[in-house]
Design an enzyme around this catalytic site. Structure first.
Site, mmCIF file in Angstrom:
data_model
loop_
_atom_site.group_PDB
_atom_site.id
_atom_site.type_symbol
_atom_site.label_atom_id
_atom_site.label_comp_id
_atom_site.label_asym_id
_atom_site.label_seq_id
_atom_site.Cartn_x
_atom_site.Cartn_y
_atom_site.Cartn_z
ATOM 1 N N GLU A 193 5.432 3.568 11.247
ATOM 2 C CA GLU A 193 5.392 2.115 11.439
ATOM 3 C C GLU A 193 4.692 1.754 12.754
ATOM 4 O O GLU A 193 3.988 0.753 12.841
ATOM 5 C CB GLU A 193 6.804 1.538 11.408
ATOM 6 C CG GLU A 193 7.588 1.816 10.128
ATOM 7 C CD GLU A 193 6.860 1.405 8.863
ATOM 8 O OE1 GLU A 193 5.940 0.552 8.927
ATOM 9 O OE2 GLU A 193 7.184 1.942 7.791
ATOM 10 N N HIS A 196 1.020 1.861 12.228
ATOM 11 C CA HIS A 196 0.602 0.588 11.636
ATOM 12 C C HIS A 196 0.390 -0.449 12.735
ATOM 13 O O HIS A 196 -0.624 -1.142 12.784
ATOM 14 C CB HIS A 196 1.668 0.074 10.670
ATOM 15 C CG HIS A 196 1.592 0.653 9.294
ATOM 16 N ND1 HIS A 196 0.421 0.764 8.591
ATOM 17 C CD2 HIS A 196 2.571 1.133 8.473
ATOM 18 C CE1 HIS A 196 0.675 1.300 7.403
ATOM 19 N NE2 HIS A 196 1.965 1.533 7.314
ATOM 20 N N HIS A 202 -3.281 2.991 5.348
ATOM 21 C CA HIS A 202 -2.998 4.241 4.663
ATOM 22 C C HIS A 202 -4.263 5.042 4.346
ATOM 23 O O HIS A 202 -5.315 4.479 4.049
ATOM 24 C CB HIS A 202 -2.220 3.975 3.376
ATOM 25 C CG HIS A 202 -0.866 3.410 3.628
ATOM 26 N ND1 HIS A 202 -0.477 2.179 3.162
ATOM 27 C CD2 HIS A 202 0.190 3.895 4.333
ATOM 28 C CE1 HIS A 202 0.763 1.920 3.560
ATOM 29 N NE2 HIS A 202 1.185 2.953 4.277
#
Length: 651
Positions: A193, A196, A202
């Site tokens: 996370e 991200h 991805h």
């Protein structure tokens, strides 16, 4: 795999997968879990002819564990946009009314100076905090990225526990939630996370993925097919070879409708079980992070970064950029700044002031020499009390006032110089897609669209017609969205003088812009309330894009006013530094009042015109005041022909 997309990675977590703390062999992929009750919707992608089908989970429009935003907001807009992620430092910031301004490029970016500030929700359990710290260490022990607990820095991550594991991608500005919910308490999940939040998406969506994996669409759940879309090469920044072991890769069974694999390696020697691991960063992950956040591992260097490499301002007008600092705590205390200009005749060194704003940031205000125009290169140096110093540079372009002549024919009777040839005009339609050089017929006149991104004219970005109507979306009052700026120019004989005489003498004969003569003390902060029930004007979330509403907040919300040379005021939230902004503005009213990063756009300029013992907040771009439908808690604040009276109470 570096992704150029600012999107929210969201998932609804399953139950706790293991009672053994941080057992890497039992982590699984809790960020991919979904509610069994699936609601789907289809929407167009802004800037293309594509459509996507997404699921609706907890009010978010989601592509599996990637959320595009709030479902209601996307459906209301009629299309979904995905802003590009770039460096926090923009190539150019234009604060000139004569140059189309890319207003909102700080909406998503990489974190400046390799430093991420964070804080915890008070209710976050110690187990989750331990997992977060361990996840940070997986990153910081291999890269130059630092995670620093927040003091009062304006941009930071707040770790919460809300509906599973999810994160925004890239730095959004202000408080930025990252959820480590139940079932997510593992270092690898926290690292996933956080990557991200650092700006990555991805691995399986890479444009070269078909050389390495086979995506079995026949096995994918119908509501999840869109999230296996292969991205275009111009949408990503791939680093190195395709990485089967990336902590950002989907597992082989992700979103299977029948229990069969959805992703299979083409190389039979690759064990499919390798895909989707959440134990540690791969070598490829580390290389990618090091490329976009370069530096020596474990160092705490004094660093500075400006929010722009180049600043464009008008003659006799000042401009501002933000300076971001990072370094050891001792170095940042008592730090001093010096400025040197290579063209004192345009911008004198003494014409640059650097003042503290919030936390680790400073505001750099540049005031050109009176009546001067041209270019100057500024060198800004920060020096610590121990003698350490670091420098950065800023190019300043001062645009000459061309009143009374300017660019001669301009756009008044001709086409955009980037257009190779004139296009045939088609009837204007609000649901049609338009790009630069497209022409439309509207109310008996012909208009041509100019669309810029980062200050350059583009023909590969699109807008919908309703976003920019030819009669109201002009060069002087352009629309802006996701870093794009766009406007229509009337072409043909009917436009005559039009904008052709330059901005000073444009629009048919030397009209000057209106001024706001109301004087308000800008050294104070204010509470803004309705004159009736005294309910406060507040942002619903005090984060970028939040709508403003009425609320009985006990006077907690504070606003700061900043006046420009024309007398109009920018109104910013003291907490988030975000400005009031008219969203989807028109001259017909009904537009929302939201909070958005500061820009020079007229959408963020208001005149508090006296009305009895109070004021009407009149928007510059339309001349309409802002109003409310009712004085109920939560009532929306919008641009309205009738308007409302507001009390500005100094605090």
């Amino acid at each position: 795999m570096k992704r150029n997309y600012a999107i929210l990675a969201v998932a609804v977590s399953a139950a706790l997968l293991s009672t053994t703390a941080f057992a890497s062999d039992t982590i699984g992929n809790p960020e991919l879990k979904q509610d069994r009750k699936v609601e789907t919707a289809t929407i167009k992608v802004l800037g293309s002819n594509d459509s996507i089908t997404y699921t609706v989970v907890n009010g978010y429009a989601m592509l599996g564990d990637i959320a595009l935003g709030k479902h209601a907001d996307i459906q209301k807009a009629g299309a979904v946009k995905v802003p590009l992620i770039g460096d926090w430092t923009e190539a150019t910031v234009s604060q000139s009314i004569k140059v189309p301004s890319d207003n909102h490029m700080k909406s998503a970016s990489r974190w400046p100076n390799n430093t991420v500030y964070y804080t915890y929700d008070p209710n976050l359990t110690q187990r989750k905090r331990d997992a977060i710290q361990a996840g940070m260490k997986l990153i910081s022990s291999k890269t130059a990225i630092r995670f620093v607990q927040r003091a009062n820095e304006p941009n930071y991550i707040k770790f919460i526990s809300s509906g599973g594991c999810w994160s925004y991608a890239g730095m959004t500005g202000g408080e930025q939630p990252v959820s480590i919910g139940d079932g997510c308490e593992y270092p690898g999940i926290a690292a996933h996370e956080l990557i991200h939040a650092l700006g990555w998406m991805h691995e399986h969506m890479r444009p070269d993925r078909d050389n390495y994996i086979t995506v079995r669409e026949e096995n994918i759940s119908s509501d999840a097919k869109s999230q296996f879309t292969k991205m275009r090469p111009d949408q990503v920044d791939p680093v190195g070879a395709y990485d089967m072991d990336s902590v950002m890769h989907y597992p082989t069974w992700a979103f299977s409708a029948n229990g069969k694999p959805t992703i299979e390696p083409k190389d039979p020697k690759v064990d499919p079980k390798r895909l989707g691991q959440r134990s540690d960063l791969s070598a490829g992950d580390v290389a990618s992070l090091q490329k976009f956040y370069p530096g020596d591992v474990g160092t705490v260097e004094l660093k500075v970064a400006l929010s722009a490499k180049e600043l464009i301002v008008d003659q006799d007008k000042a401009g501002t950029v933000t300076l971001d600092l990072s370094g050891a705590e001792a170095d940042l205390k008592g730090i001093k700044f010096s400025v040197k200009s290579d063209n004192e005749a345009v911008v004198a060194s003494s014409g640059v002031s650097i003042v503290a704003t919030q936390g680790n940031q400073r505001s750099v205000r540049v005031t050109p020499v009176a009546k001067a125009s041209g270019e100057a290169n500024l060198t800004i140096t920060a020096t610590t009390t121990s003698g350490k110093s670091v420098s950065t540079s800023l190019k300043v372009k001062v645009v000459k006032d061309t009143s009374g002549g300017g660019n001669g024919g301009g756009n008044g009777g001709g086409t955009n110089p980037e257009c190779k040839e004139a296009q045939a005009a088609k009837a204007y339609a609000g649901n049609a897609l338009y790009t630069s050089c497209n022409r439309v017929s509207f109310e008996g006149k012909t208009y041509e669209l100019t669309l810029t991104y980062r200050g350059k004219v583009h023909t590969n970005y699109y807008i919908y017609g309703y976003m920019c109507k030819p009669d109201s979306c002009t060069k002087d009052k352009p629309g802006s969205y996701g870093g794009m700026s766009y406007y229509w120019t009337q072409v043909g004989g009917d436009n005559g003088g039009g904008n052709g005489g330059g901005n000073g003498g444009g629009n048919g004969g030397g009209n000057t812009k209106p001024k706001c003569d109301v004087t308000i003390d800008t050294s104070r902060t204010y509470q803004i309330t309705t004159a009736g029930m005294r309910k406060s004007l507040v942002p619903a979330g005090d984060t970028q894009g939040s709508p403003t509403i009425l609320w009985q907040d006990g006077g907690a919300q504070r606003w700061q006013l900043q006046r420009n040379a024309d007398g109009f005021y920018a109104i910013s939230s003291v907490g988030s530094k975000l400005n009031l902004d008219i969203y989807n503005g028109s001259k017909n009213g009904g537009a929302e009042l939201i909070v958005w990063p500061a820009s020079s756009s007229e959408n963020q300029q208001f005149c508090p015109r006296a009305s009895g013992s109070s004021y009407q907040l009149v928007a510059r771009h339309s001349g309409l005041p802002v109003g409310i439908g009712s004085e109920a808690d939560g009532a929306a604040v919008t641009q309205s022909a009738t308007g409302s009276n507001w009390l500005l109470t100094a605090k």
